[in-house]
Structure formats: structure tokens, C-alpha cells
Design an enzyme around this catalytic site. Structure first.
Site, PDB file in Angstrom:
ATOM      1  N   THR A  90      -1.171   5.555   0.743  1.00  0.00           N
ATOM      2  CA  THR A  90      -0.577   4.463   1.518  1.00  0.00           C
ATOM      3  C   THR A  90      -1.610   3.786   2.413  1.00  0.00           C
ATOM      4  O   THR A  90      -1.498   2.604   2.727  1.00  0.00           O
ATOM      5  CB  THR A  90       0.594   4.996   2.370  1.00  0.00           C
ATOM      6  OG1 THR A  90       1.495   5.692   1.507  1.00  0.00           O
ATOM      7  CG2 THR A  90       1.334   3.869   3.058  1.00  0.00           C
ATOM      8  N   GLU A 291       2.575  14.577   4.609  1.00  0.00           N
ATOM      9  CA  GLU A 291       2.196  15.997   4.544  1.00  0.00           C
ATOM     10  C   GLU A 291       2.569  16.726   5.832  1.00  0.00           C
ATOM     11  O   GLU A 291       2.975  17.883   5.821  1.00  0.00           O
ATOM     12  CB  GLU A 291       0.687  16.126   4.328  1.00  0.00           C
ATOM     13  CG  GLU A 291       0.250  15.861   2.919  1.00  0.00           C
ATOM     14  CD  GLU A 291      -1.226  16.210   2.742  1.00  0.00           C
ATOM     15  OE1 GLU A 291      -1.537  17.391   2.674  1.00  0.00           O
ATOM     16  OE2 GLU A 291      -2.039  15.276   2.685  1.00  0.00           O
TER      17      GLU A 291
END
Lengths: 331, 434
Positions: A90, A291
Site C-alpha cells: 500500500t 501486520e
């Protein structure tokens, strides 16, 4: 006896490879009917890279998103990207997509200018068509451009490649490495109940919020926080590949011996949200984050267990055995 | 024109994934496809005296066997290049591939493998990091002096220094020390490791992969096959869950070697047991934290020692300790930092990347330190974090300048959603300035 506790945490997760380097490429092809194929090497693990790169492509081209398909399985023919790791896609890949879109638009404007008999600078590209500035009656829809390009000796593939900076290694003496990509931030608050006789922990309520730069797709951001929670809960409470350390006998070989959380283990109250501080390195301020949604719940659980039991647990996973041992040690 | 970035759009190919039209690697079938099964080390550490696969190769339905001798290129791959496709001499962990059999189906391959005559001398393994550091510990890697990763000859510790750590602790009113132990986790994706390979009509090696990083893995595979990148059509893009486990090659190298040798389509897939017991892992960690802070809650010194269990090969462990160390003092402005980190080899499955990637492990330890500091000072845990949170322009451990800081914004959003009323002085703070 069941005891209740609350805890919170604040964590970070870096997005992009440390030390820079970290290149990505992308290509966008105009098809003969005026639709587009975005070709990328970004692997979609389920994190939604194809979805968001398509969103960026549609915005940068200024065309309806339905007109763009994504091909990320072109094998040898695909532009390359470092990969889907380090929460990097991203942050990095939208740059390549943006540059590919700009390149394609410039090519199309140049081609259209020749058709209109004007300079490329006098052609505008907007609303899925090209038109002559100051003479909007002279225009071509993208379908007309696609057909016209196909019936002339022309090929319209916009390409883009980007990286943040050349790679620099750690300084061997000080560890200095000034380039780290971007960093995202998460906070977690939770309430749990722990059974002091069995050591079993039940998360009652869990709230997690992440500052993501720009939420490219807010729904998918929230889904990612939910997915991250699963790995975080497992690591915090139940998943252990080396359960009888220091012995390596009886390591888990079936899912009946390796306890990944199920929806039954999820908190009944499970709230997620995003906050936005646009990051200067990201396209439209976007950066990766997801994450870290595995991270934030873990220390919040440890804090809540202290609140409930009055002992600091300093190992994970915090299995029932660990809790009972900690209570036993306290006496 | 509609702006799409910022909209909650449905997943691009989500309907196909939930209705089963999405094609994963294990869905691929070719006529005449062969199947691979791997002979794995039955011991945690040993020396192979002899391996006789003649009865395996003669079994009905077996196309043949694969050993290290069948590798056209190098028997090495991975981020640090030390993993072996097949270990023909001294297996370092239970389950390490020694050889493989290629047969018409998996049952036949398993039956044939049972006929392998493996004469292996079992040796004493070492599983615990601190046992592995003792002077007479068994050596995980043959021919080395100890069980530590070396950055350069004799340099086994990765160091990050910011400010002056001794001065930092002198300035501190209080110090809290803590030791944190974190376990070994498997990625456990729905899709176990799998690969399909064949030779295509243009004599290219075609591999269907679930790799998370096609470009990186292609770079690893070419020297194994001794082929240029243009001779491998590496087809991927979809993955049935990765979580970092598919940042490492598990099947593509062996499936590719089998396709090259037998010139037939080949499938190699892990069972769940192979995934759980032998694939790469989030490796175990031990942290020693010493945090110095002022009576008003400001953190002024952070000394962190990291011990990371790499298992039998290097995996991504040095990168793990580096990235962990860079961020191990949390999202906080800490002027004096010392990180000392080591990678330690043991006879266990290989440690590599997993979601949260090492940074997770440091955050867990640091946040527990923060919770303990708040308790000791009698300070609201939110306030302690608001006081210390990064603002733009702060400097992180490896001397990066913080931009786009957002810890305060994330905490405010979290508190709001949790129904917690934060004190006005915290609500006035933001990450732009201190």
C-alpha cells in the site's frame, strides 16, 4: 474464581522494507474497446492488493473503476515487484500504478492530439474521454480512442516504476539506518475474564484502532484488523509449535494439537476503527499497517491479566498452564 | 468524477473466492501428472552414513527418485543462501529434506519411500538458545566455531546506538528490568504449501506458485535450476493465506527439479503435518529490557538485548533482529537507546518471517515494560503513552526522523470507540508537536 481485568496497549508497525531499495513496477494497457488492464506483480494474499491498486488506477486515470481489470498472474510477462511482505504494497505499489497511469494518459493525449491536429498540451484527459482544450466539441470517448489506436500502428501501455530511495545498509558501528519507509500506529483496549482454577482466559471486549495514513478502503482496513486479531490471539494465548520446551518431542502435527483461535474464541464485543494522518511518502497519504493488528492485542492481554490477577506474565503464549504456574509462584 | 480511494468497495475478486471459482495451486491438474513426496530426516541432528534408494526407485508406479545429485545448479537457496534443497550429509533438524520420490500418486510415493534404506548416525541435538551458547554445545552447522550468526568474522552482535545510554540511566529516576520469552508460531494458512511444475511447449520450466514474492523467489530458483529467468515462467499472484510463510520457498524448488528430470507435470504438496512440524516458523525470542524513566513518566533510556532462535538455518533471522531492534523501544521518543542482538542456531525448524515480523516481538516486550512503569508510577497507562508518543521530527533508534506520526491519534480513536473519557490534557495533544 473468575476475575476480570482491563488492559491497553500502543504499538507501531513499520511499512516498507527498511533501508529503502524496495522497487515496484506496474503497467496499464488500453484495450481496443477502451477498457484497461492493470498488470502488476503484487501477490494478493487476501489482504486486498488487487482491490486497492485498482482503486488507485481508476482515480489516477479518471475512468470508471468497472472499466479496469487487474492481472497479477501474468508470470514471465508481468512487471515485477519486491513482494507482498513488510506491509509494503500500500505504501510502494500505488506509486508505480500512478506513474503508469500518468504515462498512459500522456501517450493517449499525444495520439489524440495527432487525430485532432493540435498540440498534446492542448488535449485534456478527463471523465473517460479526451477533448481539445477550449474546443470541447472535439472529443473522443475512451472506446473511440481504443478502437482508433487498434486500427493504427500504435500500442498504449503505460508503465511506471518507483522506489523510495537507493538501498543503504546499517552502519556497522551504530546501526544507523535513516530510511525506514513509513510507520503505522495501533492502540488496543480490552476487557477479559480469567478463571483462577483452570487458567482459561475469555476476552469479553476488544477495541482496536489503527492510524493508517489514508484508509484506501475503510471496510477492508477493518477486516484486516479482524484478521490480524486472530494471529495475535493465537500467539498470545494458545499457539505454540514447541509446547514441551526444551524437549522437541510431541510437537504439534495436527490442528487438534495446535490451537488457532476460532470465531468462538473471538470477543463478543469486537470493535475496530481507523484514524488518518496522511503520510508524506504515500500516494494520497496511504501506508500499510495491517501486520501490526496481530501485535496490539498481545500486550493489552498481558496488562489485563495483571489487572485481574496482580501478577506480571512475561512469556507468551499465556496458556492456562502459564497462568496457573504464575499464580502458584505467587502463592 | 468519483474518487475511489477512500471508499469501502467490495473485494475485487472476492465473490469468486467465496464461491469457489478462484483457482488455487492445488486445484491445477494436468494429464499424466506425477506427485512428489520427500524423504525427511528422522532425527534432529545426524550424519548420513549411507542412503540406498534402489528399492524405492524400483517400486511399481514410481518414476524415479530425486537427490542432491539431480540439482543442475547449486544446492542452496534462501535470503541468506544457506538453506539446502536436499541435505545429503548432515541433517540439522527433524524433517529436513534428504531426497524425494516421484510417483503416479501420493500413496504410491509414500509406500515407496518406506523402502528407503537410510543409515544415519544420530547425534546429540541442541534445542534451547542458551544451551546452544554454552562452550561445549553441539554445533548446529558443521565446521563452525559456535552457534551464532556472524555479520563479519568474529562479529556476532548487531548493535544500535542512539544518544548516550549511560548518561540516560544516570538521568533516570527509576529503572525497570524485565525478561520476556516469546514462543514459536506457525502461520497455519488454510492453503498448505504446494507447487505444480511442468515443461511447457517452448521448453520453459513453468511453475505455478503461491509465493508471496515472485521476483525474490525467481531470483532464488534460477541458480538452483541453472536457468535464466526467461526460461522459467513463474505464475502466481494468488495465495490461500500466507502470513509470511510463503516468503520462503517450500515446494517450488523440488517440484521444479522433478519436472526438469522427468519431463512430466509434477505436483508437490505438504500435508498439514509437514506444514506444522517442518515449515518455516516465527522463531522463539528472549528479550532483556532495562528501561530508565523520570518520575514524571518520560522514558530516558532503553537498553535492549535480543536473543533470537533461528532454528537450523539462517532464514530471515538477521533481518528480524535488525528490524526488531530498530523499533523495539516502541512508538516513543527515547533519547538514549542501546540494542544488542544475536541470532542463535538450534536444531529446530527454520525461523523466518511471519505477520508482525519480529517488530511484533519487541513491541510486546516494550509495551509490557510500559504497563509496569505506569503501575510503578501510579500513572494512567494512557497518559504515560501520550507523554512519550512520537511527534513529527522525533528520532528513532536507527536515526530515522519520524514523519506522519499517529500514535496519539490511534489511541484517541481507540479510547473513543471503547467509551473511555480521556482527560482534557490528553485530548489536547497531537502528534504534530510536543
Amino acid at each position: 474464581m473468575k476475575k476480570k481485568g482491563v488492559g491497553m496497549s500502543c504499538v507501531l508497525h513499520p511499512t516498507g522494507n527498511k533501508g529503502a531499495g524496495d522497487p515496484s513496477q506496474a503497467a496499464i494497457q488500453l484495450k481496443p474497446d477502451g477498457t484497461f488492464t492493470l498488470v502488476t506483480g503484487a501477490v494478493d494474499l487476501g489482504q486486498g492488493s488487487s482491490t486497492i491498486l485498482r482503486q488507485f488506477a481508476a482515480d489516477e486515470l479518471g475512468v470508471p473503476i468497472e472499466n479496469i481489470t487487474v492481472n497479477n498472474s501474468a508470470g514471465n510477462a508481468a512487471p515485477v515487484t519486491m513482494g507482498s511482505f513488510a506491509s509494503r504494497v500500500t505504501l510502494i505499489d500505488p506509486h508505480a500504478v500512478k506513474l503508469a497511469a500518468e504515462d498512459l494518459k500522456a501517450q493517449i493525449c499525444k495520439w489524440a492530439a495527432a487525430q485532432f491536429g493540435v498540440n498534446p498540451d492542448d488535449v485534456t484527459f478527463a471523465d473517460n474521454k479526451v477533448a481539445v482544450k477550449n474546443d470541447p466539441a472535439k472529443s473522443l470517448t475512451m472506446a473511440e480512442v481504443g478502437a482508433g489506436v487498434f486500427n493504427s500502428p500504435a500500442l498504449m501501455i503505460g508503465t511506471g516504476a518507483w522506489y523510495p530511495a537507493p538501498f543503504t545498509a546499517h552502519d556497522p558501528e551504530t546501526g544507523a539506518m535513516p530510511s525506514v519507509g513509513a510507520v503505522s500506529f495501533g492502540a488496543c483496549y480490552l476487557e477479559l475474564e480469567v478463571d483462577t482454577e483452570t487458567g482459561v482466559v475469555d476476552i469479553l471486549k476488544l477495541v482496536q484502532a489503527w492510524e493508517v495514513g489514508k484508509a484506501v478502503n475503510p471496510l477492508m482496513c477493518k477486516m484486516q484488523i479482524g484478521g490480524g486479531l486472530s494471529i495475535g490471539l493465537g500467539y498470545a494465548l494458545s499457539e505454540e509449535c514447541w509446547p514441551h520446551a526444551p524437549s522437541m518431542d510431541f510437537v504439534p502435527e495436527v490442528l487438534g494439537d495446535y490451537f488457532i483461535p476460532t470465531f468462538a474464541d473471538y470477543p463478543l464485543e469486537n470493535e475496530r476503527a481507523v484514524a488518518e494522518v496522511p503520510h508524506p511518502m504515500g500516494v494520497k497519504g496511504a501506508k500499510g499497517f495491517s501486520e501490526g493488528s496481530s501485535t496490539a492485542p498481545i500486550p493489552a492481554i498481558i496488562a489485563a491479566l495483571h489487572d485481574a490477577l496482580g501478577v506480571w506474565i512475561t512469556e507468551i503464549p499465556v496458556t492456562p498452564e502459564v497462568i496457573l504456574r504464575a499464580l502458584g509462584a505467587r502463592g | 468524477m468519483t474518487e475511489y480511494v477512500g471508499q469501502s468497495m467490495p473485494r475485487y475478486n472476492g465473490i469468486g473466492q467465496v464461491t469457489g471459482t478462484a483457482r488455487y495451486v492445488d486445484d491445477i491438474q494436468f494429464p499424466g501428472m506425477l506427485y512428489v513426496k520427500v524423504l525427511r530426516s528422522p532425527v534432529h541432528k545426524g550424519t548420513i552414513r549411507n542412503l540406498d534408494l534402489s528399492a524405492v526407485a524400483k517400486t511399481t508406479g514410481v518414476a524415479g527418485v530425486l537427490t542432491a545429485d539431480d540439482i543442475p545448479g547449486q544446492n542452496a537457496y534462501g535470503f541468506y543462501g544457506d538453506s539446502q534443497v536436499f541435505n545429503p550429509k548432515q541433517p540439522r533438524f527433524k524433517g529436513e529434506p534428504i531426497a524425494a520420490v516421484v510417483a503416479v500418486d501420493e500413496d504410491t510415493a509414500m509406500e515407496a519411500l518406506a523402502k528407503a534404506k537410510l543409515d544415519i548416525e544420530e547425534q546429540t541435538p541442541v534445542f534451547d538458545m542458551f544451551e546452544a551458547l554454552k562452550p561445549n554445545a553441539p554445533l548446529v552447522r558443521p565446521g563452525t566455531a559456535n552457534n551464532l550468526f556472524e555479520y563479519a568474522p568474529g562479529k556476532t552482535t548487531f548493535v544500535i546506538k542512539l544518544g548516550d545510554i549511560e548518561k540516560g540511566f544516570q538521568e533516570a529516576d527509576h529503572v525497570i528490568e524485565g525478561t520476556y520469552k516469546e514462543g514459536m508460531q506457525d502461520h497455519c494458512p488454510m492453503e498448505p504449501h504446494v507447487s505444480v511444475a511442468r515443461i511447457d511447449d517452448a521448453d520453459r520450466l513453468e511453475i505455478y506458485t503461491h509465493s508471496q514474492c515472485l521476483n525474490v523467489h525467481l531470483g532464488f530458483l534460477c541458480p538452483v535450476f541453472n536457468l535464466p529467468q526467461s526460461k522459467i515462467n513463474y505464475i502466481g499472484g494468488r495465495c490461500g493465506g500466507g502470513f509470511g510463510g510463503k516468503n520462503d520457498i517450500h515446494c517450488d524448488h523440488i517440484a521444479g527439479l522433478a519436472a526438469l528430470k522427468f519431463r512430466k507435470p509434477v505436483k508437490f504438496r505438504f500435508t498439514r503435518k509437514e506444514d506444522l512440524a517442518y515449515s518455516t516458523k516465527r522463531g522463539p525470542w528472549v528479550f532483556e529490557y532495562k528501561t530508565g524513566f523520570k518520575s514524571d513518566g518520560r522514558i530516558v533510556a532503553s537498553h535492549i538485548r535480543e536473543f533470537h532462535d533461528s532454528g537450523a538455518y539462517t532464514g530471515l533471522s538477521p533481518y528480524c533482529i535488525e528490524k526488531c531492534g530498530m523499533f523495539a523501544s516502541g512508538p516513543y521518543a527515547v533519547p538514549n537507546i542501546l540494542v544488542e542482538a544475536q541470532v542463535i542456531y538450534t536444531n529446530k525448524p527454520v525461523s523466518s518471517s511471519m505477520r508482525g515480523f519480529a517488530v511484533l516481538n519487541g513491541q510486546v516486550a516494550m509495551e509490557t515494560q510500559m504497563s509496569r512503569i505506569a503501575e510503578q508510577l501510579g500513572l494512567d497507562p494512557w497518559e504515560l503513552r501520550f507523554i512519550n508518543a512520537w511527534r513529527d521530527g522525533d528520532m528513532g533508534a536507527s536515526r530515522y526522523v519520524v514523519q506522519g506520526a499517529g500514535a496519539i491519534e490511534a489511541m484517541r480513536k481507540c479510547a473513543e470507540l471503547a467509551g473511555i473519557q480521556l482527560p482534557a490534557k490528553l485530548m489536547e495533544m497531537n502528534s504534530r508537536r510536543r
